[in-house]
Design a protein around this motif. Structure first.
Motif, mmCIF file in Angstrom:
data_model
loop_
_atom_site.group_PDB
_atom_site.id
_atom_site.type_symbol
_atom_site.label_atom_id
_atom_site.label_comp_id
_atom_site.label_asym_id
_atom_site.label_seq_id
_atom_site.Cartn_x
_atom_site.Cartn_y
_atom_site.Cartn_z
ATOM 1 N N VAL A 137 0.832 -1.205 0.000
ATOM 2 C CA VAL A 137 0.000 0.000 0.000
ATOM 3 C C VAL A 137 0.867 1.255 0.000
ATOM 4 C CG1 VAL A 137 -1.681 1.318 1.347
ATOM 5 C CG2 VAL A 137 -1.982 -1.142 1.061
ATOM 6 N N SER A 138 1.961 1.226 0.766
ATOM 7 C CA SER A 138 2.875 2.377 0.782
ATOM 8 C C SER A 138 3.494 2.609 -0.591
ATOM 9 C CB SER A 138 3.982 2.152 1.822
ATOM 10 O OG SER A 138 3.442 2.003 3.118
ATOM 11 N N ALA A 139 3.872 1.516 -1.273
ATOM 12 C CA ALA A 139 4.440 1.656 -2.611
ATOM 13 C C ALA A 139 3.420 2.235 -3.586
ATOM 14 C CB ALA A 139 4.939 0.299 -3.110
ATOM 15 N N VAL A 140 2.181 1.757 -3.498
ATOM 16 C CA VAL A 140 1.132 2.292 -4.381
ATOM 17 C C VAL A 140 0.873 3.765 -4.093
ATOM 18 C CG1 VAL A 140 -1.319 2.125 -4.957
ATOM 19 C CG2 VAL A 140 0.045 0.050 -4.746
ATOM 20 N N LEU A 141 0.834 4.129 -2.816
ATOM 21 C CA LEU A 141 0.617 5.533 -2.458
ATOM 22 C C LEU A 141 1.764 6.419 -2.922
ATOM 23 C CD1 LEU A 141 -0.897 5.214 1.134
ATOM 24 C CD2 LEU A 141 -2.088 5.770 -0.983
ATOM 25 N N ARG A 142 3.006 5.919 -2.774
ATOM 26 C CA ARG A 142 4.154 6.687 -3.275
ATOM 27 C C ARG A 142 4.092 6.858 -4.788
ATOM 28 N NH1 ARG A 142 7.166 3.645 0.588
ATOM 29 N NH2 ARG A 142 7.745 2.164 -1.057
ATOM 30 N N PHE A 143 3.659 5.808 -5.493
ATOM 31 C CA PHE A 143 3.527 5.893 -6.944
ATOM 32 C C PHE A 143 2.513 6.958 -7.344
ATOM 33 C CE2 PHE A 143 1.196 4.439 -10.733
ATOM 34 C CZ PHE A 143 2.222 4.531 -11.669
ATOM 35 N N PHE A 144 1.344 6.944 -6.690
ATOM 36 C CA PHE A 144 0.323 7.942 -7.011
ATOM 37 C C PHE A 144 0.765 9.344 -6.601
ATOM 38 C CE2 PHE A 144 -2.579 4.253 -7.245
ATOM 39 C CZ PHE A 144 -3.169 4.540 -8.470
ATOM 40 N N ARG A 145 1.523 9.441 -5.507
ATOM 41 C CA ARG A 145 2.030 10.754 -5.108
ATOM 42 C C ARG A 145 2.997 11.303 -6.149
ATOM 43 N NH1 ARG A 145 5.546 11.161 0.288
ATOM 44 N NH2 ARG A 145 7.021 10.181 -1.145
ATOM 45 N N ARG A 146 3.868 10.416 -6.666
ATOM 46 C CA ARG A 146 4.771 10.858 -7.729
ATOM 47 C C ARG A 146 4.017 11.270 -8.982
ATOM 48 N NH1 ARG A 146 9.385 6.081 -7.177
ATOM 49 N NH2 ARG A 146 10.240 6.777 -5.177
ATOM 50 N N LEU A 147 2.958 10.518 -9.306
ATOM 51 C CA LEU A 147 2.152 10.897 -10.467
ATOM 52 C C LEU A 147 1.523 12.269 -10.272
ATOM 53 C CD1 LEU A 147 0.262 7.623 -11.493
ATOM 54 C CD2 LEU A 147 2.171 8.720 -12.644
#
Length: 197
Positions: free
Chosen positions: A102-112
């Protein structure tokens, strides 16, 4: 209460005991910090246990119309013990993996969001500020040039009058004029530097 209902009640309470163990580990992983006691922790703990009691009561209400028996508490304790003995380590590993995912997915969306939303907005704001600064600079230069052109006849008239003033007779007058001119020139230079800033 029939034997079927009693059996369903026991199974449900064992499951709720397992759930309480999972909820405690999840709560401890996310919310319960190992620091000194304070009112915030007390309120969190109180709300957590009230929620667990409400969930147990709701399940009990659905299964046997909330009839409380002694074996209900034993079933809860057995479910909690079974979780601690059999499922705790596995659940904690799964929980950590889920948190990492979940942290990786959230970081990905934050970068987007940063790349496709925040950075373009910053770039547009920088471009707008640069454009406004350029327009103001050009406007000030035009106004300054126009002012120089407008004051040019007065400058020529002053120079012409200055040449006709006698050097000896009007020396003190010229000296005063030079002082005033120096003061006005310094004030003018300060005003120009202020407007340019």
């Amino acid at each position: 209460m029939t034997l079927t209902v009693q059996f369903q009640t026991i199974i449900s309470m064992v499951a709720m005991g397992i759930w309480i163990g999972m909820a405690m580990d999840t709560y401890g992983r996310f919310l319960h910090e190992k620091k000194k006691w304070n009112w915030f922790h007390f309120i969190n703990d109180f709300l957590f246990w009230v929620l667990q009691a409400l969930l147990v009561f709701y399940v009990l209400l659905k299964v046997n119309h909330a009839e409380v028996r002694f074996y209900i508490f034993l079933a809860l304790l057995c479910g909690f013990s079974a979780y601690k003995a059999l499922f705790e380590k596995t659940y904690k590993r799964i929980l950590e993996r889920v948190i990492i995912m979940v942290s990786a997915v959230l970081r990905f969306f934050r970068r987007l969001i940063v790349i496709f939303l925040i950075n373009p907005v910053k770039w547009l704001l920088s471009l707008l500020v640069a454009l406004v600064t350029w327009i103001l600079t050009i406007t000030w230069r035009i106004i300054f040039s126009l002012l120089k052109i407008l004051f040019l006849p007065f400058k020529w008239t002053g120079l012409l009058i200055w040449r006709f003033i006698p050097k000896q007779k009007w020396y003190t007058f010229k000296d005063k004029l030079l002082k005033q001119a120096g003061f006005l020139r310094s004030a003018w230079n300060k005003a120009i530097s202020w407007f340019k800033k």
